[in-house]
Enzyme design. Structure first.
Site, PDB file in Angstrom:
ATOM      1  N   CYS A  45       0.830  -1.210   0.000  1.00  0.00           N
ATOM      2  CA  CYS A  45       0.000   0.000   0.000  1.00  0.00           C
ATOM      3  C   CYS A  45       0.864   1.259   0.000  1.00  0.00           C
ATOM      4  O   CYS A  45       1.732   1.414   0.858  1.00  0.00           O
ATOM      5  CB  CYS A  45      -0.896  -0.022   1.234  1.00  0.00           C
ATOM      6  N   TRP A  78      -7.661  -6.660   5.806  1.00  0.00           N
ATOM      7  CA  TRP A  78      -6.272  -7.073   5.675  1.00  0.00           C
ATOM      8  C   TRP A  78      -6.023  -8.163   6.719  1.00  0.00           C
ATOM      9  O   TRP A  78      -6.606  -8.145   7.818  1.00  0.00           O
ATOM     10  CB  TRP A  78      -5.331  -5.902   5.940  1.00  0.00           C
ATOM     11  N   THR A 112      -8.558  -0.163   6.684  1.00  0.00           N
ATOM     12  CA  THR A 112      -7.439   0.340   5.892  1.00  0.00           C
ATOM     13  C   THR A 112      -6.121   0.307   6.667  1.00  0.00           C
ATOM     14  O   THR A 112      -6.094   0.306   7.901  1.00  0.00           O
ATOM     15  CB  THR A 112      -7.698   1.787   5.428  1.00  0.00           C
ATOM     16  N   VAL A 113      -5.041   0.275   5.899  1.00  0.00           N
ATOM     17  CA  VAL A 113      -3.692   0.474   6.423  1.00  0.00           C
ATOM     18  C   VAL A 113      -3.147   1.759   5.813  1.00  0.00           C
ATOM     19  O   VAL A 113      -3.566   2.144   4.724  1.00  0.00           O
ATOM     20  CB  VAL A 113      -2.774  -0.722   6.070  1.00  0.00           C
ATOM     21  N   TYR A 176      -5.361   6.472  -9.185  1.00  0.00           N
ATOM     22  CA  TYR A 176      -6.566   5.702  -8.865  1.00  0.00           C
ATOM     23  C   TYR A 176      -7.766   6.234  -9.647  1.00  0.00           C
ATOM     24  O   TYR A 176      -8.647   5.474 -10.054  1.00  0.00           O
ATOM     25  CB  TYR A 176      -6.847   5.761  -7.362  1.00  0.00           C
TER      26      TYR A 176
END
Length: 334
Positions: A45, A78, A112-113, A176
Protein backbone atom coordinates in the site's frame (compact mmCIF):
# COMPACT_ATOMS: atom_id res chain seq x y z
CA UNK A 1 -13.09 -9.33 -3.39
CA UNK A 2 -14.47 -5.81 -3.29
CA UNK A 3 -15.53 -3.86 -6.35
CA UNK A 4 -13.25 -0.91 -6.99
CA UNK A 5 -14.24 0.55 -10.35
CA UNK A 6 -16.72 3.41 -10.05
CA UNK A 7 -20.20 2.35 -11.12
CA UNK A 8 -20.21 5.17 -13.61
CA UNK A 9 -18.25 8.33 -14.01
CA UNK A 10 -15.41 9.50 -11.80
CA UNK A 11 -13.86 7.55 -8.94
CA UNK A 12 -14.16 9.43 -5.64
CA UNK A 13 -12.10 8.28 -2.65
CA UNK A 14 -13.77 8.12 0.75
CA UNK A 15 -11.52 10.27 2.92
CA UNK A 16 -13.38 10.00 6.24
CA UNK A 17 -10.75 8.39 8.47
CA UNK A 18 -10.46 7.85 12.23
CA UNK A 19 -8.98 11.21 13.21
CA UNK A 20 -7.96 10.41 16.79
CA UNK A 21 -4.37 11.52 17.27
CA UNK A 22 -1.49 10.22 19.36
CA UNK A 23 0.11 13.37 20.76
CA UNK A 24 2.77 14.38 23.26
CA UNK A 25 0.12 15.84 25.58
CA UNK A 26 -2.35 12.99 25.05
CA UNK A 27 -5.24 15.38 24.44
CA UNK A 28 -7.24 12.71 22.55
CA UNK A 29 -6.63 10.17 25.28
CA UNK A 30 -3.62 8.57 23.60
CA UNK A 31 -0.30 10.05 24.74
CA UNK A 32 2.95 9.26 22.97
CA UNK A 33 4.52 6.37 24.88
CA UNK A 34 7.34 4.02 23.99
CA UNK A 35 6.25 0.44 23.30
CA UNK A 36 2.53 1.16 23.73
CA UNK A 37 1.44 1.21 20.10
CA UNK A 38 1.81 -0.98 17.05
CA UNK A 39 1.91 0.38 13.51
CA UNK A 40 0.10 -2.02 11.18
CA UNK A 41 1.02 -1.76 7.51
CA UNK A 42 1.12 -3.61 4.22
CA UNK A 43 4.19 -3.06 2.08
CA UNK A 44 1.97 -3.10 -1.01
CA UNK A 45 0.00 0.00 0.00
CA UNK A 46 1.44 3.42 -0.95
CA UNK A 47 -0.20 5.15 2.02
CA UNK A 48 1.28 2.56 4.40
CA UNK A 49 4.66 2.76 2.65
CA UNK A 50 4.78 6.45 3.65
CA UNK A 51 4.44 5.50 7.32
CA UNK A 52 7.14 2.83 7.02
CA UNK A 53 9.55 5.32 5.46
CA UNK A 54 8.93 8.11 7.98
CA UNK A 55 9.18 5.72 10.92
CA UNK A 56 12.56 4.60 9.59
CA UNK A 57 13.88 8.05 8.77
CA UNK A 58 13.03 9.32 12.25
CA UNK A 59 14.30 6.22 14.05
CA UNK A 60 11.00 5.30 15.71
CA UNK A 61 11.63 1.57 15.30
CA UNK A 62 12.90 1.46 18.88
CA UNK A 63 9.61 2.64 20.38
CA UNK A 64 6.89 1.85 17.82
CA UNK A 65 6.62 -1.78 16.77
CA UNK A 66 5.40 -2.71 13.32
CA UNK A 67 3.14 -5.47 12.03
CA UNK A 68 3.08 -6.47 8.38
CA UNK A 69 -0.11 -7.65 6.71
CA UNK A 70 0.13 -9.75 3.57
CA UNK A 71 -0.19 -8.16 0.13
CA UNK A 72 -3.78 -9.27 -0.51
CA UNK A 73 -7.01 -9.01 1.40
CA UNK A 74 -10.64 -10.00 1.01
CA UNK A 75 -13.86 -8.04 1.46
CA UNK A 76 -13.50 -8.19 5.22
CA UNK A 77 -10.00 -7.09 6.07
CA UNK A 78 -6.27 -7.07 5.68
CA UNK A 79 -4.87 -10.23 7.29
CA UNK A 80 -1.65 -11.27 9.02
CA UNK A 81 -0.99 -14.20 6.73
CA UNK A 82 2.77 -13.52 6.70
CA UNK A 83 3.02 -14.42 10.41
CA UNK A 84 3.16 -17.96 11.81
CA UNK A 85 -0.37 -19.29 12.10
CA UNK A 86 -1.70 -16.16 10.39
CA UNK A 87 -1.80 -14.29 13.72
CA UNK A 88 0.01 -11.06 14.59
CA UNK A 89 2.51 -11.99 17.32
CA UNK A 90 1.86 -8.86 19.41
CA UNK A 91 -1.83 -8.15 18.87
CA UNK A 92 -2.78 -11.85 18.76
CA UNK A 93 -5.35 -11.28 16.02
CA UNK A 94 -5.66 -12.79 12.51
CA UNK A 95 -7.37 -9.79 10.92
CA UNK A 96 -6.85 -6.07 11.27
CA UNK A 97 -10.63 -5.67 11.46
CA UNK A 98 -10.48 -7.22 14.93
CA UNK A 99 -8.66 -4.12 16.19
CA UNK A 100 -11.15 -1.82 14.48
CA UNK A 101 -14.12 -3.71 15.94
CA UNK A 102 -12.53 -3.66 19.39
CA UNK A 103 -12.98 0.11 19.41
CA UNK A 104 -15.94 0.48 17.04
CA UNK A 105 -18.07 -2.71 17.13
CA UNK A 106 -20.21 -1.52 14.22
CA UNK A 107 -17.39 0.13 12.21
CA UNK A 108 -19.08 0.68 8.83
CA UNK A 109 -16.16 1.65 6.62
CA UNK A 110 -13.21 -0.08 4.98
CA UNK A 111 -10.46 -1.61 7.09
CA UNK A 112 -7.44 0.34 5.89
CA UNK A 113 -3.69 0.47 6.42
CA UNK A 114 -1.71 2.11 7.84
CA UNK A 115 -3.37 1.89 11.22
CA UNK A 116 -1.99 2.40 14.70
CA UNK A 117 -3.30 0.05 17.38
CA UNK A 118 -3.16 0.57 21.14
CA UNK A 119 -1.57 -2.69 22.27
CA UNK A 120 -2.94 -2.79 25.87
CA UNK A 121 -6.55 -2.46 24.71
CA UNK A 122 -6.13 -4.06 21.30
CA UNK A 123 -8.16 -1.22 19.78
CA UNK A 124 -7.35 0.85 16.73
CA UNK A 125 -6.42 4.44 17.47
CA UNK A 126 -6.17 5.99 14.01
CA UNK A 127 -5.97 5.21 10.32
CA UNK A 128 -5.57 8.85 9.26
CA UNK A 129 -2.49 8.27 7.11
CA UNK A 130 -1.88 11.91 6.22
CA UNK A 131 -1.89 13.18 9.81
CA UNK A 132 -0.09 10.09 11.06
CA UNK A 133 3.24 10.83 9.42
CA UNK A 134 3.06 14.52 10.36
CA UNK A 135 2.55 13.49 13.97
CA UNK A 136 5.57 11.19 13.77
CA UNK A 137 7.54 14.35 12.97
CA UNK A 138 5.83 16.74 15.39
CA UNK A 139 4.57 14.71 18.35
CA UNK A 140 7.12 11.89 18.67
CA UNK A 141 10.20 14.16 18.85
CA UNK A 142 11.26 12.82 22.25
CA UNK A 143 11.88 9.47 20.58
CA UNK A 144 13.57 10.59 17.35
CA UNK A 145 16.99 9.07 16.72
CA UNK A 146 20.11 11.20 16.93
CA UNK A 147 20.57 12.83 13.52
CA UNK A 148 16.95 12.43 12.46
CA UNK A 149 16.00 14.76 9.59
CA UNK A 150 13.48 17.58 9.82
CA UNK A 151 10.78 16.27 7.50
CA UNK A 152 8.25 18.99 8.33
CA UNK A 153 10.26 22.06 9.39
CA UNK A 154 8.19 25.01 10.60
CA UNK A 155 9.58 27.50 8.09
CA UNK A 156 8.67 25.27 5.12
CA UNK A 157 5.28 23.97 6.25
CA UNK A 158 3.16 26.32 4.11
CA UNK A 159 5.10 25.29 1.00
CA UNK A 160 5.05 21.60 1.94
CA UNK A 161 1.31 21.73 2.56
CA UNK A 162 0.70 23.42 -0.79
CA UNK A 163 2.79 20.88 -2.70
CA UNK A 164 1.28 17.96 -0.77
CA UNK A 165 -2.24 19.08 -1.59
CA UNK A 166 -1.54 19.16 -5.32
CA UNK A 167 0.47 15.95 -5.34
CA UNK A 168 -2.22 14.09 -3.38
CA UNK A 169 -5.14 15.35 -5.44
CA UNK A 170 -3.58 15.07 -8.86
CA UNK A 171 -0.94 12.31 -8.58
CA UNK A 172 -1.30 10.09 -5.48
CA UNK A 173 -5.05 9.87 -6.00
CA UNK A 174 -4.87 10.70 -9.70
CA UNK A 175 -3.58 7.25 -10.64
CA UNK A 176 -6.57 5.70 -8.87
CA UNK A 177 -8.89 8.13 -10.62
CA UNK A 178 -7.58 6.71 -13.89
CA UNK A 179 -7.64 3.08 -12.82
CA UNK A 180 -11.09 3.09 -11.26
CA UNK A 181 -12.84 5.39 -13.75
CA UNK A 182 -16.28 4.09 -14.61
CA UNK A 183 -16.60 5.67 -18.05
CA UNK A 184 -14.45 6.73 -20.98
CA UNK A 185 -15.08 10.41 -20.34
CA UNK A 186 -14.12 10.07 -16.68
CA UNK A 187 -10.95 8.18 -17.60
CA UNK A 188 -9.97 10.70 -20.28
CA UNK A 189 -10.35 13.59 -17.85
CA UNK A 190 -8.42 11.74 -15.13
CA UNK A 191 -5.64 10.87 -17.57
CA UNK A 192 -5.21 14.51 -18.61
CA UNK A 193 -5.17 15.69 -14.99
CA UNK A 194 -2.59 13.11 -13.97
CA UNK A 195 -0.10 13.80 -16.73
CA UNK A 196 -0.55 17.55 -16.47
CA UNK A 197 0.47 17.20 -12.83
CA UNK A 198 3.40 14.91 -13.62
CA UNK A 199 4.60 17.42 -16.19
CA UNK A 200 4.28 20.19 -13.60
CA UNK A 201 6.27 18.35 -10.95
CA UNK A 202 8.88 17.31 -13.52
CA UNK A 203 9.39 20.95 -14.48
CA UNK A 204 9.53 21.88 -10.79
CA UNK A 205 12.33 19.36 -10.18
CA UNK A 206 14.49 20.27 -13.15
CA UNK A 207 16.58 22.76 -11.20
CA UNK A 208 16.15 21.55 -7.62
CA UNK A 209 16.89 18.19 -6.10
CA UNK A 210 13.90 17.97 -3.74
CA UNK A 211 10.33 19.24 -3.86
CA UNK A 212 10.63 21.87 -1.09
CA UNK A 213 13.93 23.36 0.07
CA UNK A 214 17.26 21.60 -0.24
CA UNK A 215 16.56 18.56 1.97
CA UNK A 216 14.17 15.62 1.97
CA UNK A 217 10.78 16.53 3.44
CA UNK A 218 7.38 14.97 3.92
CA UNK A 219 6.54 16.11 0.38
CA UNK A 220 9.20 13.86 -1.14
CA UNK A 221 8.00 10.87 0.87
CA UNK A 222 4.45 11.34 -0.40
CA UNK A 223 5.42 11.61 -4.06
CA UNK A 224 7.96 8.79 -3.93
CA UNK A 225 5.55 6.00 -3.00
CA UNK A 226 3.44 6.72 -6.08
CA UNK A 227 6.46 6.94 -8.38
CA UNK A 228 7.80 3.62 -7.07
CA UNK A 229 4.56 1.93 -8.14
CA UNK A 230 4.18 3.69 -11.47
CA UNK A 231 5.88 1.29 -13.88
CA UNK A 232 5.11 -1.97 -12.02
CA UNK A 233 1.40 -1.19 -11.61
CA UNK A 234 -0.07 2.15 -12.61
CA UNK A 235 1.24 2.31 -16.18
CA UNK A 236 -0.47 -0.93 -17.21
CA UNK A 237 -3.00 -1.94 -14.57
CA UNK A 238 -4.41 1.58 -14.14
CA UNK A 239 -3.96 2.61 -17.81
CA UNK A 240 -1.66 5.53 -16.91
CA UNK A 241 0.19 4.80 -20.11
CA UNK A 242 1.16 8.01 -21.89
CA UNK A 243 4.67 7.01 -20.90
CA UNK A 244 6.48 5.07 -18.23
CA UNK A 245 8.25 6.69 -15.31
CA UNK A 246 11.47 5.41 -16.84
CA UNK A 247 10.65 7.51 -19.93
CA UNK A 248 10.30 10.74 -17.92
CA UNK A 249 13.96 11.71 -17.43
CA UNK A 250 13.63 14.19 -14.56
CA UNK A 251 11.14 12.17 -12.51
CA UNK A 252 12.96 8.92 -13.17
CA UNK A 253 16.25 10.38 -11.93
CA UNK A 254 14.49 11.96 -8.93
CA UNK A 255 12.82 8.65 -8.04
CA UNK A 256 16.12 6.76 -8.31
CA UNK A 257 17.82 9.36 -6.13
CA UNK A 258 15.28 8.77 -3.37
CA UNK A 259 15.21 5.01 -3.90
CA UNK A 260 18.95 4.88 -3.31
CA UNK A 261 18.63 6.97 -0.13
CA UNK A 262 18.55 4.87 3.08
CA UNK A 263 14.99 4.61 4.35
CA UNK A 264 13.32 4.74 0.94
CA UNK A 265 14.23 1.93 -1.44
CA UNK A 266 14.91 -0.49 1.39
CA UNK A 267 11.19 -0.34 2.28
CA UNK A 268 9.87 -1.12 -1.24
CA UNK A 269 8.69 -4.65 -1.99
CA UNK A 270 7.93 -4.81 -5.71
CA UNK A 271 6.67 -8.41 -5.54
CA UNK A 272 4.04 -7.59 -2.92
CA UNK A 273 3.10 -4.40 -4.74
CA UNK A 274 2.27 -6.28 -7.92
CA UNK A 275 0.54 -9.12 -6.07
CA UNK A 276 -1.75 -6.68 -4.30
CA UNK A 277 -2.96 -4.67 -7.26
CA UNK A 278 -3.25 -7.47 -9.79
CA UNK A 279 -4.80 -10.01 -7.41
CA UNK A 280 -7.13 -7.81 -5.35
CA UNK A 281 -8.63 -5.65 -8.12
CA UNK A 282 -10.50 -8.48 -9.80
CA UNK A 283 -12.94 -6.16 -11.51
CA UNK A 284 -9.94 -4.77 -13.43
CA UNK A 285 -7.92 -8.00 -13.67
CA UNK A 286 -10.35 -10.93 -13.30
CA UNK A 287 -7.69 -13.56 -14.08
CA UNK A 288 -5.54 -12.36 -11.16
CA UNK A 289 -2.47 -13.05 -13.30
CA UNK A 290 0.51 -11.06 -12.00
CA UNK A 291 2.93 -9.76 -14.65
CA UNK A 292 6.59 -10.76 -14.49
CA UNK A 293 8.01 -7.36 -15.50
CA UNK A 294 9.18 -4.72 -15.57
CA UNK A 295 12.91 -5.19 -14.99
CA UNK A 296 13.96 -3.46 -11.80
CA UNK A 297 17.76 -3.30 -11.85
CA UNK A 298 17.74 0.19 -13.35
CA UNK A 299 16.52 1.57 -10.01
CA UNK A 300 20.13 1.28 -8.88
CA UNK A 301 21.62 3.09 -11.89
CA UNK A 302 23.40 6.40 -11.24
CA UNK A 303 20.95 9.31 -11.18
CA UNK A 304 23.28 12.32 -11.35
CA UNK A 305 21.09 14.56 -9.21
CA UNK A 306 23.91 15.27 -6.78
CA UNK A 307 24.89 17.96 -9.28
CA UNK A 308 21.84 19.97 -8.17
CA UNK A 309 23.25 20.23 -4.65
CA UNK A 310 21.01 19.68 -1.68
CA UNK A 311 21.65 17.75 1.50
CA UNK A 312 19.36 14.73 1.82
CA UNK A 313 19.27 14.75 5.63
CA UNK A 314 20.14 18.39 6.24
CA UNK A 315 22.22 18.60 9.41
CA UNK A 316 21.28 15.02 10.25
CA UNK A 317 22.58 11.65 9.15
CA UNK A 318 21.07 8.66 7.31
CA UNK A 319 19.35 5.91 9.29
CA UNK A 320 21.18 2.66 9.78
CA UNK A 321 20.13 -0.53 8.00
CA UNK A 322 16.69 -1.93 8.80
CA UNK A 323 16.36 -4.60 11.44
CA UNK A 324 16.64 -8.12 10.12
CA UNK A 325 12.97 -8.79 10.89
CA UNK A 326 11.91 -5.72 8.89
CA UNK A 327 13.98 -6.20 5.75
CA UNK A 328 12.31 -6.59 2.37
CA UNK A 329 12.69 -10.27 1.41
CA UNK A 330 15.55 -11.10 -0.92
CA UNK A 331 14.47 -10.88 -4.54
CA UNK A 332 11.56 -8.54 -3.80
CA UNK A 333 13.48 -5.27 -4.23
CA UNK A 334 15.63 -3.82 -6.97
Amino acid sequence: MADYVAGKGEFNRDTAYITTRITADGRDGYPVEADRYRLVVARACPWANRAIIVRRLLGLERVLSIGFCGPTHDRRSWTFDLDPGGVDPILKIPRLQDAYFRRFPDYPKGITVPAIVDVPSGAVVTNDFAQMTLDFSLEWTAHHRDGAPQLYPAELRPQIDEVNKRVYTEINNGVYRCGFAGSQDAYDAAYRRLFNALDWVSEHLKEQRYLVGDTITEADVRLFTTLARFDPVYHGHFKCNRCKLSEMPVLWAYARDLFQTPGFGDTVDFVQIKQHYYMVHTDINPTRVVPRGPALANWLAPHGREALGGRPFGDGIPPGPPAESERVPAGHGA
